[in-house]
Design an enzyme around this catalytic site. Structure first.
Site, PDB file in Angstrom:
ATOM      1  N   HIS A 104      65.163  55.557  38.211  1.00  0.00           N
ATOM      2  CA  HIS A 104      65.689  56.742  37.532  1.00  0.00           C
ATOM      3  C   HIS A 104      65.302  56.615  36.051  1.00  0.00           C
ATOM      4  O   HIS A 104      65.204  55.507  35.523  1.00  0.00           O
ATOM      5  CB  HIS A 104      67.212  56.790  37.527  1.00  0.00           C
ATOM      6  CG  HIS A 104      67.909  56.746  38.846  1.00  0.00           C
ATOM      7  ND1 HIS A 104      68.095  55.601  39.563  1.00  0.00           N
ATOM      8  CD2 HIS A 104      68.525  57.731  39.542  1.00  0.00           C
ATOM      9  CE1 HIS A 104      68.783  55.879  40.662  1.00  0.00           C
ATOM     10  NE2 HIS A 104      69.056  57.159  40.682  1.00  0.00           N
ATOM     11  N   ASP A 107      67.553  54.197  34.263  1.00  0.00           N
ATOM     12  CA  ASP A 107      67.444  52.763  34.571  1.00  0.00           C
ATOM     13  C   ASP A 107      66.593  52.055  33.524  1.00  0.00           C
ATOM     14  O   ASP A 107      66.762  50.862  33.286  1.00  0.00           O
ATOM     15  CB  ASP A 107      66.756  52.527  35.927  1.00  0.00           C
ATOM     16  CG  ASP A 107      67.493  53.153  37.075  1.00  0.00           C
ATOM     17  OD1 ASP A 107      68.728  53.247  37.001  1.00  0.00           O
ATOM     18  OD2 ASP A 107      66.819  53.541  38.057  1.00  0.00           O
ATOM     19  N   GLU A 235      67.691  63.634  48.943  1.00  0.00           N
ATOM     20  CA  GLU A 235      68.386  62.512  49.587  1.00  0.00           C
ATOM     21  C   GLU A 235      69.790  62.952  49.995  1.00  0.00           C
ATOM     22  O   GLU A 235      70.662  63.151  49.148  1.00  0.00           O
ATOM     23  CB  GLU A 235      68.446  61.327  48.613  1.00  0.00           C
ATOM     24  CG  GLU A 235      69.080  60.096  49.231  1.00  0.00           C
ATOM     25  CD  GLU A 235      68.992  58.872  48.336  1.00  0.00           C
ATOM     26  OE1 GLU A 235      67.996  58.733  47.586  1.00  0.00           O
ATOM     27  OE2 GLU A 235      69.923  58.061  48.368  1.00  0.00           O
ATOM     28  N   GLU A 271      68.981  57.697  53.622  1.00  0.00           N
ATOM     29  CA  GLU A 271      69.518  56.361  53.316  1.00  0.00           C
ATOM     30  C   GLU A 271      70.433  55.913  54.447  1.00  0.00           C
ATOM     31  O   GLU A 271      71.313  56.676  54.897  1.00  0.00           O
ATOM     32  CB  GLU A 271      70.265  56.386  51.980  1.00  0.00           C
ATOM     33  CG  GLU A 271      70.842  55.026  51.624  1.00  0.00           C
ATOM     34  CD  GLU A 271      71.184  54.880  50.155  1.00  0.00           C
ATOM     35  OE1 GLU A 271      70.461  55.426  49.297  1.00  0.00           O
ATOM     36  OE2 GLU A 271      72.170  54.199  49.857  1.00  0.00           O
ATOM     37  N   HIS A 274      74.147  56.179  53.847  1.00  0.00           N
ATOM     38  CA  HIS A 274      74.581  57.578  53.725  1.00  0.00           C
ATOM     39  C   HIS A 274      74.752  58.192  55.117  1.00  0.00           C
ATOM     40  O   HIS A 274      75.638  59.019  55.332  1.00  0.00           O
ATOM     41  CB  HIS A 274      73.567  58.401  52.926  1.00  0.00           C
ATOM     42  CG  HIS A 274      73.425  57.954  51.500  1.00  0.00           C
ATOM     43  ND1 HIS A 274      72.566  58.549  50.612  1.00  0.00           N
ATOM     44  CD2 HIS A 274      74.036  56.968  50.799  1.00  0.00           C
ATOM     45  CE1 HIS A 274      72.655  57.959  49.427  1.00  0.00           C
ATOM     46  NE2 HIS A 274      73.535  56.982  49.523  1.00  0.00           N
ATOM     47  N   ASP A 299      65.698  55.069  52.145  1.00  0.00           N
ATOM     48  CA  ASP A 299      66.397  54.089  51.313  1.00  0.00           C
ATOM     49  C   ASP A 299      67.071  53.152  52.292  1.00  0.00           C
ATOM     50  O   ASP A 299      68.014  53.543  53.004  1.00  0.00           O
ATOM     51  CB  ASP A 299      67.449  54.762  50.417  1.00  0.00           C
ATOM     52  CG  ASP A 299      66.850  55.223  49.097  1.00  0.00           C
ATOM     53  OD1 ASP A 299      65.619  55.105  48.931  1.00  0.00           O
ATOM     54  OD2 ASP A 299      67.610  55.688  48.233  1.00  0.00           O
ATOM     55  N   ASP A 310      80.253  53.205  50.383  1.00  0.00           N
ATOM     56  CA  ASP A 310      78.829  52.915  50.322  1.00  0.00           C
ATOM     57  C   ASP A 310      78.631  51.488  49.815  1.00  0.00           C
ATOM     58  O   ASP A 310      78.519  51.263  48.619  1.00  0.00           O
ATOM     59  CB  ASP A 310      78.205  53.935  49.346  1.00  0.00           C
ATOM     60  CG  ASP A 310      76.709  54.041  49.479  1.00  0.00           C
ATOM     61  OD1 ASP A 310      76.146  53.466  50.425  1.00  0.00           O
ATOM     62  OD2 ASP A 310      76.096  54.722  48.636  1.00  0.00           O
ATOM     63  N   ASP A 342      67.277  50.334  48.415  1.00  0.00           N
ATOM     64  CA  ASP A 342      68.425  50.837  47.651  1.00  0.00           C
ATOM     65  C   ASP A 342      69.638  50.019  48.117  1.00  0.00           C
ATOM     66  O   ASP A 342      70.534  50.524  48.780  1.00  0.00           O
ATOM     67  CB  ASP A 342      68.609  52.335  47.911  1.00  0.00           C
ATOM     68  CG  ASP A 342      69.561  52.977  46.913  1.00  0.00           C
ATOM     69  OD1 ASP A 342      70.223  52.230  46.170  1.00  0.00           O
ATOM     70  OD2 ASP A 342      69.654  54.218  46.880  1.00  0.00           O
TER      71      ASP A 342
HETATM   72  C1  XUL Z   1      73.341  56.743  45.625  1.00  0.00           C
HETATM   73  C2  XUL Z   1      71.896  56.615  45.884  1.00  0.00           C
HETATM   74  C3  XUL Z   1      71.001  56.818  44.714  1.00  0.00           C
HETATM   75  C4  XUL Z   1      69.751  57.560  45.021  1.00  0.00           C
HETATM   76  C5  XUL Z   1      68.900  57.871  43.825  1.00  0.00           C
HETATM   77  O1  XUL Z   1      74.135  56.498  46.722  1.00  0.00           O
HETATM   78  O2  XUL Z   1      71.477  56.306  46.970  1.00  0.00           O
HETATM   79  O3  XUL Z   1      70.709  55.555  44.224  1.00  0.00           O
HETATM   80  O4  XUL Z   1      68.957  56.849  45.913  1.00  0.00           O
HETATM   81  O5  XUL Z   1      69.555  58.577  42.855  1.00  0.00           O
HETATM   82 CO    CO Z   2      69.557  56.057  47.710  1.00  0.00          CO
END
Ligand code: XUL
Ligand code: CO
Length: 455
Positions: A104, A107, A235, A271, A274, A299, A310, A342
């Site tokens: 990001h 970051d 995402e 992800e 998620h 991810d 999470d 991630d």
């Molecule tokens: C948050 C997440 C983020 C995204 C990028 O749960 O997964 O890190 O991958 O913003």
């Molecule tokens: Co993510």
């Protein structure tokens, strides 16, 4: 620029084989090994993420950071700290020997007092990243903008009730899209971390949906304007940080994109944790995205079966990942996407080398799961029974129904005439579960590669 932060790891992590006792060697991952016609590295396209691994101090809601990350100390000068962080990150990526990273804007560069200062901080860091990319072989899997940490985004970015916040988010995404283009990123990701609501009492759902659609149209329009050839990815995540997030899961996002005529512009970055937060298996999310034509990237991480948030742990289940990877490679494998870690260390993993142990174990899990998935494809373990299960749809009745030539009345007539009489058929779930396990076990037994390493 070169750094010796991870001094305990003296050389690049290499392949040690399944019997190696060296924890700083891969037991399974062999970048050059040919797997279904591609190098393992090109099948998996592994990325290190700069947020959890380098920009998070190990804090949680009850306590401060525990990790040894000197650049995150409050007393550190922001410019020197940003440089030290990037130098350590690229030392790590290089020593780990993986091809990609993801980040990001926030970051790598803190917000300044003004927009101009923020922009200058980012540009300085991007210059340094570019030099590190030229020095190492690291490439950018995706870039993204952090539209969730700063207090201005507390009520969302594109879905904020204040258009000034929408505008600020637009400026930030424009910049990061251009940075991603400059660094030749393979994708650009949008995670709507606060695009949702805390309470319906103050929320106009229809208005917020329209705002989000407008924002995403503007992003796609700018992508074409600057000639960025990477993929735009959304995402999904159902909740956290807000109570409810609009990009709930793969099916919800695909429906949204289709409603707003954006399905040709966006695909999905799924992800694992998620998926489980949305009450799905990771396998389900991957299979849904593929079925709906929106699969993009992953991810990779895992949640914890005993709690509901999470936890972003490093993946360690071959059984679970093999099924998800099987869907991916059976559908042709990654194009622009890859496996981005991630994932974050546990708060007690305070040694610098823990970051290596976490990634090495995660990468070996992915590699082993890939081999099992390939074995399933090669043995037609799931494709053949699936094909057989639906075979009647290629016969007269199935074709007639699908072509639209039969009405309810036509079908009722045929049933009433005794022409159609369905019989119960086995779904064979237990047989298939056993067949999948046999392939996973077969790969575990075979120490020798099914296909020899490329070199
Ligand atoms: C948050 C997440 C983020 C995204 C990028 O749960 O997964 O890190 O991958 O913003
Ligand atoms: Co993510």
């Amino acid at each position: 620029m070169s750094s010796d932060f991870f001094a305990e790891v003296r050389k690049r992590v290499g392949y040690g084989g399944p019997d190696s006792s060296d924890p700083l060697a891969y037991a399974v991952y062999q970048p050059d090994r040919l797997v279904m016609g591609k190098r393992m590295e090109d099948q998996l396209r592994i990325a290190v993420c700069l947020w959890h691994s380098f920009n998070w101090p190990g804090s949680d809601v009850f306590g401060v950071g525990t990790f040894d990350r000197p650049w995150l100390a409050p007393s550190a000068d922001p410019k020197t700290a940003a440089q030290a962080k990037l130098d350590a990150a690229f030392e790590f990526i290089d020593k780990l020997g993986v091809p990609f990273f993801a980040f990001h804007d926030r970051d790598v560069a803190p917000e300044g007092r003004t927009y101009a200062e923020t922009r200058a901080n980012l540009d300085a860091s991007v210059d340094r990243i570019e030099k590190h990319m030229a020095r190492t072989r690291a490439r950018l899997l995706w870039g993204t903008a952090n539209l969730f940490s700063h207090p201005r985004y507390a009520a969302g970015a594109a879905t904020n009730p204040d258009p000034a916040v929408f505008a600020y988010a637009a400026a930030q995404v424009k910049t990061m899209l251009e940075v991603t283009h400059r660094l030749k990123g393979a994708n650009y990701v949008l995670w709507g971390g606060r695009e949702g609501y805390e309470t319906l009492l103050n929320t106009d759902l229809a208005r917020e949906e329209a705002q989000l659609a407008r924002f995403l149209s503007m992003v796609a329009e700018h992508k074409h304007r600057i000639g960025f050839s990477g993929a735009l990815l959304i995402e999904p995540k159902p909740q956290e940080p807000t109570k409810h997030q609009y990009d709930y899961d793969a099916a919800t996002v695909m429906g949204f994109l289709q409603r707003h005529d954006l399905a040709s512009e966006y695909r999905l970055n799924l992800e694992a944790n998620h998926a489980t937060l949305a009450g799905h298996s990771f396998h389900h999310e991957v299979a849904s995205a593929i079925a709906l034509g929106g699969f993009g990237s992953i991810d990779v991480n895992r949640g914890d079966y005993q709690n509901g948030w999470d936890t972003d742990q490093f993946p360690n289940s071959v059984d679970e990942l093999a099924l998800a990877i099987h869907e991916i490679i059976a559908a042709g494998g990654f194009t622009s996407g890859g496996f981005n870690f991630d994932a974050k260390l546990r708060r007690q993993s305070v040694s610098r080398t823990d970051l290596f142990h976490a990634h090495i174990a995660g990468i070996d899990t992915l590699a082993r799961a890939l081999l099992a998935a390939v074995d399933m494809v090669e043995h037609d373990t799931l494709a053949a029974p699936r094909k057989k299960r639906y075979a009647d749809w290629s016969n007269e009745l199935g074709k007639a129904i699908l072509s639209g030539s039969q009405t309810l009345a036509d079908l009722e007539r045929r049933v009433a005439a005794g022409e159609i009489e369905p019989l119960p058929r086995s779904g064979q779930q237990e047989l298939l579960e056993g067949s999948v396990n046999r392939r996973i076990w077969a790969v575990d037994r075979s120490r020798e590669p099914a296909t020899k390493p490329a070199r």
